[in-house]
Design a protein around this motif. Structure first.
Motif, PDB file in Angstrom:
ATOM      1  N   PRO A 131       0.651  -1.282   0.247  1.00  0.00           N
ATOM      2  CA  PRO A 131      -0.274   0.117  -0.006  1.00  0.00           C
ATOM      3  C   PRO A 131       0.886   1.280  -0.043  1.00  0.00           C
ATOM      4  N   PRO A 132       2.039   1.487   0.759  1.00  0.00           N
ATOM      5  CA  PRO A 132       2.795   2.793   0.694  1.00  0.00           C
ATOM      6  C   PRO A 132       3.275   2.744  -0.674  1.00  0.00           C
ATOM      7  N   LEU A 133       3.741   1.658  -1.090  1.00  0.00           N
ATOM      8  CA  LEU A 133       4.488   1.999  -2.507  1.00  0.00           C
ATOM      9  C   LEU A 133       3.399   2.120  -3.769  1.00  0.00           C
ATOM     10  N   ALA A 134       2.277   1.767  -3.666  1.00  0.00           N
ATOM     11  CA  ALA A 134       1.189   2.132  -4.583  1.00  0.00           C
ATOM     12  C   ALA A 134       0.810   3.339  -4.319  1.00  0.00           C
ATOM     13  N   ILE A 135       0.542   4.099  -3.133  1.00  0.00           N
ATOM     14  CA  ILE A 135       0.292   5.342  -2.853  1.00  0.00           C
ATOM     15  C   ILE A 135       1.454   6.337  -3.345  1.00  0.00           C
ATOM     16  N   ALA A 136       2.589   5.914  -3.199  1.00  0.00           N
ATOM     17  CA  ALA A 136       3.781   6.536  -3.758  1.00  0.00           C
ATOM     18  C   ALA A 136       3.829   6.818  -5.218  1.00  0.00           C
ATOM     19  N   TYR A 137       3.462   5.549  -5.791  1.00  0.00           N
ATOM     20  CA  TYR A 137       3.477   5.502  -7.398  1.00  0.00           C
ATOM     21  C   TYR A 137       2.533   6.327  -7.672  1.00  0.00           C
ATOM     22  N   LEU A 138       1.292   6.192  -7.106  1.00  0.00           N
ATOM     23  CA  LEU A 138       0.217   7.059  -7.707  1.00  0.00           C
ATOM     24  C   LEU A 138       0.434   8.495  -7.501  1.00  0.00           C
ATOM     25  N   ILE A 139       1.052   9.225  -6.601  1.00  0.00           N
ATOM     26  CA  ILE A 139       1.322  10.317  -6.123  1.00  0.00           C
ATOM     27  C   ILE A 139       2.465  11.010  -7.087  1.00  0.00           C
ATOM     28  N   TYR A 140       3.298   9.924  -7.611  1.00  0.00           N
ATOM     29  CA  TYR A 140       4.573  10.360  -8.303  1.00  0.00           C
ATOM     30  C   TYR A 140       3.766  10.452  -9.822  1.00  0.00           C
ATOM     31  N   SER A 141       3.041   9.634 -10.184  1.00  0.00           N
ATOM     32  CA  SER A 141       2.503   9.613 -11.701  1.00  0.00           C
ATOM     33  C   SER A 141       1.714  10.811 -11.781  1.00  0.00           C
ATOM     34  N   TRP A 142       0.862  11.131 -10.701  1.00  0.00           N
ATOM     35  CA  TRP A 142       0.010  12.273 -10.969  1.00  0.00           C
ATOM     36  C   TRP A 142       0.956  13.472 -10.930  1.00  0.00           C
ATOM     37  N   GLY A 143       1.958  13.443 -10.356  1.00  0.00           N
ATOM     38  CA  GLY A 143       2.742  14.793 -10.367  1.00  0.00           C
ATOM     39  C   GLY A 143       3.505  14.941 -11.749  1.00  0.00           C
ATOM     40  N   THR A 144       4.010  13.955 -12.251  1.00  0.00           N
ATOM     41  CA  THR A 144       4.780  13.909 -13.427  1.00  0.00           C
ATOM     42  C   THR A 144       3.461  14.461 -14.559  1.00  0.00           C
TER      43      THR A 144
ATOM     44  N   GLU B 157       3.572  18.075 -16.667  1.00  0.00           N
ATOM     45  CA  GLU B 157       3.672  17.993 -18.064  1.00  0.00           C
ATOM     46  C   GLU B 157       2.563  18.851 -18.593  1.00  0.00           C
ATOM     47  N   ARG B 158       1.277  18.863 -17.883  1.00  0.00           N
ATOM     48  CA  ARG B 158       0.288  19.632 -18.285  1.00  0.00           C
ATOM     49  C   ARG B 158       0.418  21.213 -17.942  1.00  0.00           C
TER      50      ARG B 158
END
Length: 82
Positions: free
Chosen positions: A51-64, A68-69
């Motif tokens: 769960p912490p890794l999944a949350i970190a991945y989601l935050i990172y992908s959203w930030g990226t 870009e936007r």
């Protein structure tokens, strides 16, 4: 002339134990106990790690994606130039 290397200091209250290489087994019970033990350890830790890794991945992908936007220029700001 002085003491030889290995006898430079007297060490007290240190006990060391050893087992002869002829008396020990290199991989005892690796298949019957080792593989189920790895599975049990993995299953017990997966809910703590994923769960912490999944949350970190989601935050990172959203930030990226947000970066870009925001990096793009707004096309409506330049409609009057053409």
């Amino acid at each position: 002339m002085g003491k030889h290397f290995g006898n430079l200091a007297r060490v007290r209250h240190v006990i060391s134990y050893s087992l002869s290489p002829f008396e020990q087994q290199a991989f005892p019970n690796i298949v019957s106990q080792g593989i189920p033990n790895v599975g049990r350890r993995f299953a017990s830790q997966v809910l703590k790690v994923v769960p912490p890794l999944a949350i970190a991945y989601l935050i990172y992908s959203w930030g990226t994606q947000e970066f870009e936007r925001l990096k793009r220029k707004n096309p409506d700001d330049y409609k009057h130039e053409h």
